[in-house]
Enzyme design. Sequence first.
Site, PDB file in Angstrom:
ATOM      1  N   ASN A 185       0.593   0.603  -6.683  1.00 32.03           N
ATOM      2  CA  ASN A 185       0.264   0.221  -5.375  1.00 32.03           C
ATOM      3  C   ASN A 185       1.372   0.498  -4.604  1.00 32.03           C
ATOM      4  OD1 ASN A 185      -2.218  -1.545  -5.983  1.00 32.03           O
ATOM      5  ND2 ASN A 185      -0.988  -1.845  -7.553  1.00 32.03           N
ATOM      6  N   GLU A 186       1.010   1.526  -3.701  1.00 36.87           N
ATOM      7  CA  GLU A 186       2.253   2.000  -2.924  1.00 36.87           C
ATOM      8  C   GLU A 186       2.289   1.153  -1.536  1.00 36.87           C
ATOM      9  OE1 GLU A 186       4.329   4.012  -3.883  1.00 36.87           O
ATOM     10  OE2 GLU A 186       3.461   5.480  -5.156  1.00 36.87           O
ATOM     11  N   PRO A 187       3.171   1.215  -0.539  1.00 35.97           N
ATOM     12  CA  PRO A 187       3.394   0.674   0.573  1.00 35.97           C
ATOM     13  C   PRO A 187       1.912   0.819   1.221  1.00 35.97           C
ATOM     14  CG  PRO A 187       5.191   1.972   0.277  1.00 35.97           C
ATOM     15  CD  PRO A 187       4.382   2.022  -0.946  1.00 35.97           C
ATOM     16  N   SER A 189      -0.723  -1.036   0.341  1.00 32.29           N
ATOM     17  CA  SER A 189      -1.713  -1.602  -0.506  1.00 32.29           C
ATOM     18  C   SER A 189      -1.976  -3.076  -0.006  1.00 32.29           C
ATOM     19  CB  SER A 189      -1.383  -1.372  -2.006  1.00 32.29           C
ATOM     20  OG  SER A 189      -1.171  -0.196  -2.280  1.00 32.29           O
ATOM     21  N   THR A 204       7.891   8.324  -4.142  1.00 32.47           N
ATOM     22  CA  THR A 204       7.587   7.764  -5.551  1.00 32.47           C
ATOM     23  C   THR A 204       7.479   9.458  -6.298  1.00 32.47           C
ATOM     24  OG1 THR A 204       6.226   6.201  -5.105  1.00 32.47           O
ATOM     25  CG2 THR A 204       5.805   7.164  -7.268  1.00 32.47           C
TER      26      THR A 204
END
Length: 662
Positions: A185-187, A189, A204
């Site tokens: 869940n990347e920035p 999300s 990432t």
Amino acid sequence: MINLNNKLQSQNPIFDHSLDHFPTNLTRRDVLTKYEKIPTFIYQESSDASIVVAREVANLILAKQTEGKNCVLGLATGSTQLGIFAELVRMHKEEELSFRNVITFNLDEYYPLSSHSIHSYHYYMRMNLFNHVDIPPKNIHIPDGTIMMDEVHDYCREYERLIEEAGGIDLLLLGIGRSGHIGFNEPGSGRNTRTRIITLDPLTRQEEAKQFRGFMNVPRSAITIGIATILSAKKIILSAFGETKAKVVKQMVEDEPNNLVPASYIQFHEDAKVIVDQGASLQLIRMKTPWLLDSMDWSEDRLIRKAVLWLCYKTSKPLLKLTGKDYNDNGLSDLLATVGSAYKINIKVFNDLQHTITGWPGGKPDVDDTFRPERANPKKKRVVIFSPHPDDDVISMGGTLLRLVEQGHEVHVCYQVSGNFAVSDEYVTRFLDFHQEYIAFYDAANPVAQIQQDKITNFIKNKKDNDIDIPDLRKVKSLIRRMEARSALRYFGLNNENIHFLDLPFYETGLKSKAPIAEADVRIIIDVLESIQPHQIFAAGDLSDPHGTHRVCLDAIFVALEYLRNQEWMKSCWVWLYRGAWAEWDADQIEMAVPISPIELSRKREAILRHQSQKEGAMFMGEDEREFWQRAEERNRSTAKMYDAVGMAEYEAMEAFVKYYP
Ligand code: F6R
């Protein structure tokens, strides 16, 4: 017999063992953690923390067994989980911990990626846990990275349904990425997200570049369970180890929850906790500026230096201009009261810092050395510089190395690992190309050399994603790094006899993940130390990723020093730690600061540049686009600036060291 556990410390969280009572109903822990919005526990070493987490998992499995129920675990992958899984495997083998009642759901998988790929989380889980315990295969769930794109949506809903059907996740183990992600869940999300396909954040992908041998090979997408799925687990333990996680740990624990640091959403969970090692805790308020939280015991000079340098920074004033009002206005009135006056504190810290500066890292002969960081005698010292990879020496302490050589000490540089994993195939191809032309030119083709050459060339040409480099190719890569290291040290005036390539076996897996340190690694270090019997040792003292090569190299040295501690020569051997390529010691920790003149700085740059295979376009630059020489110069200049800003002499650059007491 070498005790490989010498580095193991206590399994009590530091700062938590003496929950001494505070005048009100608050415990000291409550006070120190005032700004922490998730219960956070700090352990000295990640190995201790991993054992604590594994025990908690094991206890839950056992409790569920007693109740005749299944235990549903949510599992992350990544380097942080390795120690936890290793401990669970140990418990299975040595303490009969059974996984028969365990059902697992992994958080994520790259997309698209086959479960057979050595980069897949399927492979990771088989290697690090599932192949070694008795979990029934039908109980294992990991998102499938090969699902057709038009089926992904339904697949993700089914994954959620399976979690529900299993009764929900009882305990979820999380790691955290430097981007702030949990799972993938990347920035950006949202809190209500569920299992889905996402695009990976560039940071990432950079972090994974090493694993995939280059940024471009890292998949752009992944399937991950969502934030809402994570928050619906009954219990969460998030672990974070190493200094590279310190900033994001602070954001997660102390900032308001926000979607730019998705991990901060676990603040909403009622039974979540964070487990960190010392490196990952360094930016928390209780570690960085504890005097803002509680009255302090100011008997430690180190703490005083830390607070006063912080005050200089806060007020933009040099040390000797700080006033009593500055101390009072900034929460340091108890320090003022304890020492007596601002003048006394200022002078004390000024002298303390002044005494760290020396242009004689091997000691200045024939002078009073009472307040110098190094001893005057013996005038000519035998010095061993351990460098994890064949360039950390010049990157991190090139100026000091040069001074030690020029001041006549017997300097030995010991490269701990071959560093072959960081040489690209393209770079090798250039050398093979040269070799081919060379053979052709002299028409003296050595049939054996030609066969070797063809073997390597063909391997590179046909290399697939999963292929581990053949030993011949690894050998050529190691030789390239040796050649570069010799060139750099020759430039500093060092002879080949003083350059030692230890090629520690733990590194030679051909993969990013290395083997744990073993007796064979430590034995090599013991042998080289016994043969040189140094007066001074320099080593890379990283607080970074516990499974990273630097950290393992340091542990191997610590174990060797412990083994050798009673030898006569060890009694007069001093150990200095320099920081690895990524960070510098904090000002309050520095015990020796070696100034570097503009000319020395350009010589240092030249030496770093001789490591051509690690230059621009090298495989593992991280997300930082600066080349290694630029990073080194900026870091050394900023140390000098810090000394200048607090009122010390102004130098072009400085290298910093901390003393280690074996
Ligand atoms: C992977 C996962 C990620 C990792 C995170 C930290 O399954 O869930 O969120 O936990 O990227 O990775 P390491 O531990 O390698 O730093």
